[in-house]
Design an enzyme around this catalytic site. Sequence first.
Site, short mmCIF file in Angstrom:
data_model
loop_
_atom_site.label_atom_id
_atom_site.label_comp_id
_atom_site.label_asym_id
_atom_site.label_seq_id
_atom_site.Cartn_x
_atom_site.Cartn_y
_atom_site.Cartn_z
N ARG A 64 0.84 -1.21 0.00
CA ARG A 64 0.00 0.00 0.00
C ARG A 64 0.87 1.25 0.00
NH1 ARG A 64 -5.04 0.42 3.53
NH2 ARG A 64 -5.36 1.92 1.88
N ASN A 96 -8.51 9.09 5.73
CA ASN A 96 -7.46 8.54 4.87
C ASN A 96 -6.14 8.41 5.62
OD1 ASN A 96 -9.43 8.67 2.99
ND2 ASN A 96 -8.59 10.38 1.83
N ASP A 98 -3.27 7.85 3.76
CA ASP A 98 -2.24 7.88 2.71
C ASP A 98 -1.34 9.11 2.74
OD1 ASP A 98 -3.84 9.94 1.50
OD2 ASP A 98 -5.00 8.42 0.41
N HIS A 113 -8.16 7.57 11.27
CA HIS A 113 -7.78 6.15 11.22
C HIS A 113 -6.27 5.96 11.14
CE1 HIS A 113 -12.11 5.28 9.61
NE2 HIS A 113 -12.07 5.47 10.91
N CYS A 123 7.79 1.33 22.48
CA CYS A 123 8.44 2.63 22.71
C CYS A 123 7.53 3.80 22.36
CB CYS A 123 9.72 2.74 21.90
SG CYS A 123 10.89 1.43 22.20
N CYS A 142 12.83 -2.18 21.92
CA CYS A 142 11.93 -3.03 22.72
C CYS A 142 11.73 -4.41 22.08
CB CYS A 142 10.59 -2.34 22.95
SG CYS A 142 9.59 -2.20 21.45
N THR A 180 -16.53 9.74 0.67
CA THR A 180 -16.64 8.66 1.66
C THR A 180 -17.98 7.96 1.51
OG1 THR A 180 -16.65 8.09 4.02
CG2 THR A 180 -17.36 10.33 3.47
N ASN A 205 -19.61 13.39 -4.08
CA ASN A 205 -19.44 11.96 -4.33
C ASN A 205 -20.17 11.65 -5.63
OD1 ASN A 205 -19.54 9.06 -4.21
ND2 ASN A 205 -19.31 9.18 -1.99
N1 APR Z 1 -14.49 11.69 -6.02
C1 APR Z 1 -15.31 11.63 -4.94
N2 APR Z 1 -15.76 10.47 -4.42
C2 APR Z 1 -15.37 9.33 -5.01
C3 APR Z 1 -14.54 9.31 -6.14
C4 APR Z 1 -14.08 10.57 -6.66
N3 APR Z 1 -13.27 10.66 -7.72
N4 APR Z 1 -14.32 8.03 -6.51
C5 APR Z 1 -15.02 7.26 -5.64
N5 APR Z 1 -15.66 8.04 -4.73
C6 APR Z 1 -16.50 7.64 -3.60
C7 APR Z 1 -17.24 6.32 -3.79
O1 APR Z 1 -18.48 6.53 -4.47
C8 APR Z 1 -17.45 5.88 -2.33
O2 APR Z 1 -18.66 6.40 -1.82
O3 APR Z 1 -15.65 7.42 -2.50
C9 APR Z 1 -16.28 6.54 -1.59
C10 APR Z 1 -15.22 5.58 -1.06
O4 APR Z 1 -15.80 4.77 -0.07
P1 APR Z 1 -14.93 3.71 0.75
O5 APR Z 1 -14.09 2.91 -0.16
O6 APR Z 1 -15.86 2.99 1.66
O7 APR Z 1 -13.91 4.66 1.59
P2 APR Z 1 -14.14 5.38 2.98
O8 APR Z 1 -15.52 5.89 3.11
O9 APR Z 1 -13.03 6.35 3.14
O10 APR Z 1 -13.94 4.18 4.00
C11 APR Z 1 -13.97 4.45 5.38
O11 APR Z 1 -13.25 2.20 5.77
O12 APR Z 1 -11.97 0.20 5.81
C12 APR Z 1 -12.08 1.50 6.11
O13 APR Z 1 -10.50 2.45 7.49
C13 APR Z 1 -10.93 2.42 6.14
O14 APR Z 1 -10.94 4.82 6.44
C14 APR Z 1 -11.54 3.74 5.74
C15 APR Z 1 -13.00 3.56 6.10
#
Ligand code: APR
Length: 242
Positions: A64, A96, A98, A113, A123, A142, A180, A205
Amino acid sequence: METLDPGRYSSILLFTGAGLSAESGVPTYRGAGGIWGQYRYQDYACQQAFERDPEQVLDFHELRRAKVLECAPHAGHLHLARLQLAYPQLRVVTQNIDGLLQRAGVRVDAELHGSLWRVRCGCGVQAAPPPAAYRPRRCPHCAQWRRPDITWFEDAVNESLFEAVGDWVRKAELFVSIGTSGAVWPAAGFAQLAKRSGADMVEINPEDNEASPLYTRRVRQRASAAIPALFPLTTTAAPSDP
Ligand code: APR
């Protein structure tokens, strides 16, 4: 598109997820190409897996990290950095791990997260900057395996951080979710809290999800185009020569 003037709000909270990084090339978690469609979290992203096979879990996280290092912030990230400079009342809370927002120059107020770029062991928490490989994998002091400082499945969240974010959310006059799915709790609860607290609610989204009904304004576009379109910034003219 009808634009929004951040200057109208004394407190703004941007709540970001994996979709914000998608156009940079970082895979999301759910949906097409999502990480959890390819990897069982039970084998790669929980404390039990780490205790059973730390090398396998660290290999996965190194992959990753390598992927993220191939990616760069996009126009949406860069616009957020400029927006925050112009409007310091704008807080960024991200799920995120990243680090792309920070690479774009955004001040991230909370990483709910954790981060791919930190580890922890007996440590405490330490920075684990690039390259992708975690070296050393065991702490020389450690002797514990150095664990990515990430909230994995079944982990408790960072309670004091979530409390602080809860206070910001309650005070936010504008709450903008970007990329999200709103499927993961307790982070997903912040949108409900913002709504109950009377914030203006905006979702960026391209797709609908179960949290979408919370938002009065739904921008069905990708983040890189939607962020600058929703919050245009006038470029300040350079001072003219004397
Ligand atoms: N612009 C905006 N939104 C987008 C784009 C884009 N270019 N591409 C995809 N998406 C949207 C998708 O439609 C989806 O609703 O981003 C969302 C991603 O959802 P997830 O993969 O579930 O990611 P996230 O909501 O960040 O997940 C939450 O889940 O496993 C965990 O810890 C991990 O922090 C993460 C948490």
